[in-house]
Design a protein around this motif. Sequence first.
Motif, PDB file in Angstrom:
ATOM      1  N   GLY A   1      22.242 131.526 -72.073  1.00 14.91           N
ATOM      2  CA  GLY A   1      23.348 132.133 -71.355  1.00 14.91           C
ATOM      3  C   GLY A   1      24.149 131.207 -70.468  1.00 14.91           C
ATOM      4  N   MET A   2      24.331 129.956 -70.881  1.00 13.71           N
ATOM      5  CA  MET A   2      25.031 128.968 -70.053  1.00 13.71           C
ATOM      6  C   MET A   2      26.513 128.824 -70.412  1.00 13.71           C
ATOM      7  SD  MET A   2      22.807 127.502 -67.917  1.00 13.71           S
ATOM      8  CE  MET A   2      23.373 125.833 -67.620  1.00 13.71           C
ATOM      9  N   GLY A   3      27.004 129.661 -71.280  1.00 12.57           N
ATOM     10  CA  GLY A   3      28.386 129.529 -71.728  1.00 12.57           C
ATOM     11  C   GLY A   3      29.391 129.710 -70.605  1.00 12.57           C
ATOM     12  N   GLY A   4      30.453 128.886 -70.632  1.00  9.77           N
ATOM     13  CA  GLY A   4      31.570 129.055 -69.719  1.00  9.77           C
ATOM     14  C   GLY A   4      31.406 128.434 -68.354  1.00  9.77           C
ATOM     15  N   ILE A   5      30.316 127.697 -68.122  1.00 13.20           N
ATOM     16  CA  ILE A   5      30.095 127.090 -66.806  1.00 13.20           C
ATOM     17  C   ILE A   5      30.538 125.633 -66.838  1.00 13.20           C
ATOM     18  CG2 ILE A   5      28.411 126.551 -65.014  1.00 13.20           C
ATOM     19  CD1 ILE A   5      26.667 128.794 -66.119  1.00 13.20           C
ATOM     20  N   PRO A   6      31.469 125.232 -65.991  1.00 13.32           N
ATOM     21  CA  PRO A   6      31.928 123.837 -65.999  1.00 13.32           C
ATOM     22  C   PRO A   6      30.799 122.875 -65.627  1.00 13.32           C
ATOM     23  CG  PRO A   6      33.448 125.243 -64.776  1.00 13.32           C
ATOM     24  CD  PRO A   6      32.225 126.058 -65.036  1.00 13.32           C
ATOM     25  N   GLU A   7      30.782 121.737 -66.264  1.00  8.97           N
ATOM     26  CA  GLU A   7      29.765 120.728 -65.956  1.00  8.97           C
ATOM     27  C   GLU A   7      29.877 120.284 -64.498  1.00  8.97           C
ATOM     28  OE1 GLU A   7      26.579 118.346 -66.245  1.00  8.97           O
ATOM     29  OE2 GLU A   7      27.275 119.792 -67.768  1.00  8.97           O
ATOM     30  N   GLU A   8      31.104 120.265 -63.970  1.00 14.36           N
ATOM     31  CA  GLU A   8      31.291 119.886 -62.571  1.00 14.36           C
ATOM     32  C   GLU A   8      30.539 120.832 -61.626  1.00 14.36           C
ATOM     33  OE1 GLU A   8      34.813 118.514 -64.941  1.00 14.36           O
ATOM     34  OE2 GLU A   8      33.632 120.365 -64.776  1.00 14.36           O
ATOM     35  N   THR A   9      30.470 122.100 -62.006  1.00 18.88           N
ATOM     36  CA  THR A   9      29.724 123.074 -61.210  1.00 18.88           C
ATOM     37  C   THR A   9      28.236 122.793 -61.274  1.00 18.88           C
ATOM     38  OG1 THR A   9      31.401 124.788 -61.562  1.00 18.88           O
ATOM     39  CG2 THR A   9      29.189 125.539 -60.973  1.00 18.88           C
ATOM     40  N   LEU A  10      27.728 122.556 -62.480  1.00 18.93           N
ATOM     41  CA  LEU A  10      26.300 122.319 -62.666  1.00 18.93           C
ATOM     42  C   LEU A  10      25.836 121.042 -61.974  1.00 18.93           C
ATOM     43  CD1 LEU A  10      25.975 123.338 -66.424  1.00 18.93           C
ATOM     44  CD2 LEU A  10      25.373 124.696 -64.410  1.00 18.93           C
ATOM     45  N   GLN A  11      26.738 120.083 -61.803  1.00 22.21           N
ATOM     46  CA  GLN A  11      26.370 118.828 -61.149  1.00 22.21           C
ATOM     47  C   GLN A  11      26.074 119.009 -59.666  1.00 22.21           C
ATOM     48  OE1 GLN A  11      29.532 116.095 -62.061  1.00 22.21           O
ATOM     49  NE2 GLN A  11      28.889 115.826 -64.197  1.00 22.21           N
ATOM     50  N   THR A  12      26.465 120.145 -59.104  1.00 21.72           N
ATOM     51  CA  THR A  12      26.157 120.405 -57.693  1.00 21.72           C
ATOM     52  C   THR A  12      24.804 121.088 -57.519  1.00 21.72           C
ATOM     53  OG1 THR A  12      27.185 122.601 -57.604  1.00 21.72           O
ATOM     54  CG2 THR A  12      28.616 120.689 -57.223  1.00 21.72           C
ATOM     55  N   MET A  13      24.126 121.384 -58.627  1.00 19.28           N
ATOM     56  CA  MET A  13      22.814 122.036 -58.586  1.00 19.28           C
ATOM     57  C   MET A  13      21.743 121.057 -59.047  1.00 19.28           C
ATOM     58  SD  MET A  13      23.605 125.035 -57.463  1.00 19.28           S
ATOM     59  CE  MET A  13      21.994 125.802 -57.643  1.00 19.28           C
ATOM     60  N   ILE A  14      20.654 120.987 -58.306  1.00 20.79           N
ATOM     61  CA  ILE A  14      19.527 120.129 -58.664  1.00 20.79           C
ATOM     62  C   ILE A  14      18.345 121.035 -58.986  1.00 20.79           C
ATOM     63  CG2 ILE A  14      17.950 118.325 -57.872  1.00 20.79           C
ATOM     64  CD1 ILE A  14      20.212 117.399 -55.989  1.00 20.79           C
ATOM     65  N   VAL A  15      17.921 121.049 -60.239  1.00 25.87           N
ATOM     66  CA  VAL A  15      16.856 121.944 -60.693  1.00 25.87           C
ATOM     67  C   VAL A  15      15.579 121.144 -60.877  1.00 25.87           C
ATOM     68  CG1 VAL A  15      16.168 123.632 -62.440  1.00 25.87           C
ATOM     69  CG2 VAL A  15      18.600 123.334 -61.887  1.00 25.87           C
ATOM     70  N   ILE A  16      14.523 121.545 -60.166  1.00 25.86           N
ATOM     71  CA  ILE A  16      13.247 120.827 -60.241  1.00 25.86           C
ATOM     72  C   ILE A  16      12.103 121.819 -60.441  1.00 25.86           C
ATOM     73  CG2 ILE A  16      14.056 118.907 -58.828  1.00 25.86           C
ATOM     74  CD1 ILE A  16      12.613 120.114 -56.451  1.00 25.86           C
ATOM     75  N   GLU A  17      10.937 121.302 -60.831  1.00 25.45           N
ATOM     76  CA  GLU A  17       9.764 122.149 -61.000  1.00 25.45           C
ATOM     77  C   GLU A  17       9.268 122.638 -59.636  1.00 25.45           C
ATOM     78  OE1 GLU A  17       8.105 123.498 -63.522  1.00 25.45           O
ATOM     79  OE2 GLU A  17       9.589 122.708 -64.927  1.00 25.45           O
ATOM     80  N   PRO A  18       8.819 123.874 -59.559  1.00 24.86           N
ATOM     81  CA  PRO A  18       8.311 124.394 -58.285  1.00 24.86           C
ATOM     82  C   PRO A  18       6.887 123.912 -58.008  1.00 24.86           C
ATOM     83  CG  PRO A  18       8.090 126.058 -59.991  1.00 24.86           C
ATOM     84  CD  PRO A  18       8.799 124.888 -60.629  1.00 24.86           C
ATOM     85  N   GLY A  19       6.492 123.983 -56.753  1.00 31.84           N
ATOM     86  CA  GLY A  19       5.109 123.733 -56.381  1.00 31.84           C
ATOM     87  C   GLY A  19       4.782 122.327 -55.934  1.00 31.84           C
ATOM     88  N   ASP A  20       5.691 121.389 -56.153  1.00 31.70           N
ATOM     89  CA  ASP A  20       5.429 119.984 -55.834  1.00 31.70           C
ATOM     90  C   ASP A  20       6.292 119.571 -54.642  1.00 31.70           C
ATOM     91  OD1 ASP A  20       5.100 117.247 -55.686  1.00 31.70           O
ATOM     92  OD2 ASP A  20       5.364 116.897 -57.839  1.00 31.70           O
ATOM     93  N   ILE A  21       5.710 119.579 -53.450  1.00 32.22           N
ATOM     94  CA  ILE A  21       6.497 119.269 -52.260  1.00 32.22           C
ATOM     95  C   ILE A  21       6.920 117.806 -52.231  1.00 32.22           C
ATOM     96  CG2 ILE A  21       4.599 118.632 -50.719  1.00 32.22           C
ATOM     97  CD1 ILE A  21       7.711 120.826 -49.900  1.00 32.22           C
ATOM     98  N   ASN A  22       6.160 116.929 -52.860  1.00 34.51           N
ATOM     99  CA  ASN A  22       6.550 115.519 -52.915  1.00 34.51           C
ATOM    100  C   ASN A  22       7.841 115.336 -53.697  1.00 34.51           C
ATOM    101  OD1 ASN A  22       4.315 114.593 -51.435  1.00 34.51           O
ATOM    102  ND2 ASN A  22       3.030 114.553 -53.267  1.00 34.51           N
ATOM    103  N   LEU A  23       8.010 116.132 -54.758  1.00 33.72           N
ATOM    104  CA  LEU A  23       9.236 116.065 -55.552  1.00 33.72           C
ATOM    105  C   LEU A  23      10.430 116.535 -54.729  1.00 33.72           C
ATOM    106  CD1 LEU A  23      10.617 115.528 -58.243  1.00 33.72           C
ATOM    107  CD2 LEU A  23       9.901 117.808 -59.004  1.00 33.72           C
ATOM    108  N   VAL A  24      10.246 117.609 -53.974  1.00 28.69           N
ATOM    109  CA  VAL A  24      11.324 118.096 -53.101  1.00 28.69           C
ATOM    110  C   VAL A  24      11.709 117.020 -52.093  1.00 28.69           C
ATOM    111  CG1 VAL A  24      12.007 119.848 -51.423  1.00 28.69           C
ATOM    112  CG2 VAL A  24      10.546 120.488 -53.345  1.00 28.69           C
ATOM    113  N   THR A  25      10.702 116.408 -51.493  1.00 26.03           N
ATOM    114  CA  THR A  25      10.948 115.370 -50.488  1.00 26.03           C
ATOM    115  C   THR A  25      11.686 114.175 -51.094  1.00 26.03           C
ATOM    116  OG1 THR A  25       8.943 116.039 -49.319  1.00 26.03           O
ATOM    117  CG2 THR A  25       9.863 113.885 -48.762  1.00 26.03           C
ATOM    118  N   GLU A  26      11.292 113.782 -52.291  1.00 20.86           N
ATOM    119  CA  GLU A  26      11.953 112.661 -52.967  1.00 20.86           C
ATOM    120  C   GLU A  26      13.434 112.938 -53.172  1.00 20.86           C
ATOM    121  OE1 GLU A  26       9.905 111.893 -56.588  1.00 20.86           O
ATOM    122  OE2 GLU A  26       8.009 111.388 -55.601  1.00 20.86           O
ATOM    123  N   VAL A  27      13.764 114.167 -53.594  1.00 23.87           N
ATOM    124  CA  VAL A  27      15.163 114.523 -53.820  1.00 23.87           C
ATOM    125  C   VAL A  27      15.938 114.450 -52.509  1.00 23.87           C
ATOM    126  CG1 VAL A  27      16.739 116.378 -54.490  1.00 23.87           C
ATOM    127  CG2 VAL A  27      14.676 115.960 -55.838  1.00 23.87           C
TER     128      VAL A  27
END
Length: 445
Positions: free
Chosen positions: A165-191
């Motif tokens: 269901g990703m149709g119609g979403i500009p890539e520029e919009t998606l570039q403002t979202m950072i999607v990561i796996e949940p549960g790993d606080i070290n990964l959040v901190t790194e970002v």
Amino acid sequence: MVTNIEKKYFELHPGSAERHDKARNIFPDGVTHDGRRQNPFQIYATRGSGAYKWDVDGNKLIDYWTGHGSMILGHSHPQIVDAIQKQITLGTHLSANSDLEIEWGSLVKKLIPSAEKVRFHSSGTESTMMAIRMARAYTRKTKIIKFNGHFHGWSDYLTAGATDGMGGIPEETLQTMIVIEPGDINLVTEVLERDKDIAGIIIEPTGAHMGLEPIPSSFLEKLRDVATRFETVLIFDEVVTGFRVSRGGAQSRFGITPDLTTLAKILGGGLPGGAVAGKADIINMIESNSDPDFNRNNRIGHNGTFNANPLSASAGVTALNLIDSTDINAVAEERAIRLTEGLNNVLKKMEIPGCATNLSSLAFLRIGIDESSADPDINPNAAQQNRSLGTDDLSKQLSLALINNGIHATSTRFILSAAHSQDDIKTTLQAVEQSLIDVRNQGLV
């Protein structure tokens, strides 16, 4: 090839099949909500009362969809019906403020720990859209961290990371979202250390899909600490969990207060309603002041024809007053515990690998996943390993078999209400056992 389960489904639901054929010429896929798509067709319901609903063919179903989680009181609760009937004679939209919206907002402030101020909307999707915009306006930063599999509505930004269901979403919009796996606080901190343009972090506090993909119990506390340290707005999406996993939602149950909270479902007492609640200085990004430059470039404009409309407010006020003053949450949770215990007994009796778990009044059936694998505090990969549940042929056939046997639930999730009785739980367990026999006869378990 049509299975025996599907044959029975056709036999029991000819009226729904007929309506589906008509609806396909009116609606995409013949439905008005992606979550209601079902092969070969979805059921059509006519009415609901308490824990039950009836379809167009007269079949009575014990309902575990409960209005997509909005009906913790059950269908047609007498006090909700009475409130709506009284209000509809007074007006459904008066293009003015009302005492009802003050009472509604005051109840949100009373029950939700993070709620210093409140802004009403008409849906959960609108609420999450507003929350991330508030985070951006308040911090004057651009990007949002979200977690893989976590659902926050269908808006362009928050659809990032979806598998469909990703149709119609500009890539520029998606570039403002950072999607990561949940549960790993070290990964959040790194970002956060790598990118100084993070305005906010949004999360389903019980894990993706209402908790089907669970997260470690300690993760929220660590997330709170990290968000504070990096001056990033922490957003709990409590559209599902608000007023359900406790009176004050997941934040009250776990003792962790976010900066912003999104609400819907139970908030509206079964009618459309949404809200963002949280720190006053963040919510107040909607307020205007004497600075024209601020008003134009920093203030958040927000209209909405049906924001805090009197009809939804009347139902919402009634529902929240009941939640505040009665044992609705405890009753619904007790029923979920009983159902979970019974489901585990059925799996053991039938020697089917798997387990059932619950979080408050949400119960999950996990076929093929044992208890230790389902526990994120034991298994760091629990969210990923639970992600494929409900997507295979077994799940699709089991969902149909459950309906054939008088239960409307998904193959993985039962959303309970305080209207479900002990007898309903007993009947449900019998129906689940028969449904598992039906799918076993097809060689699926």
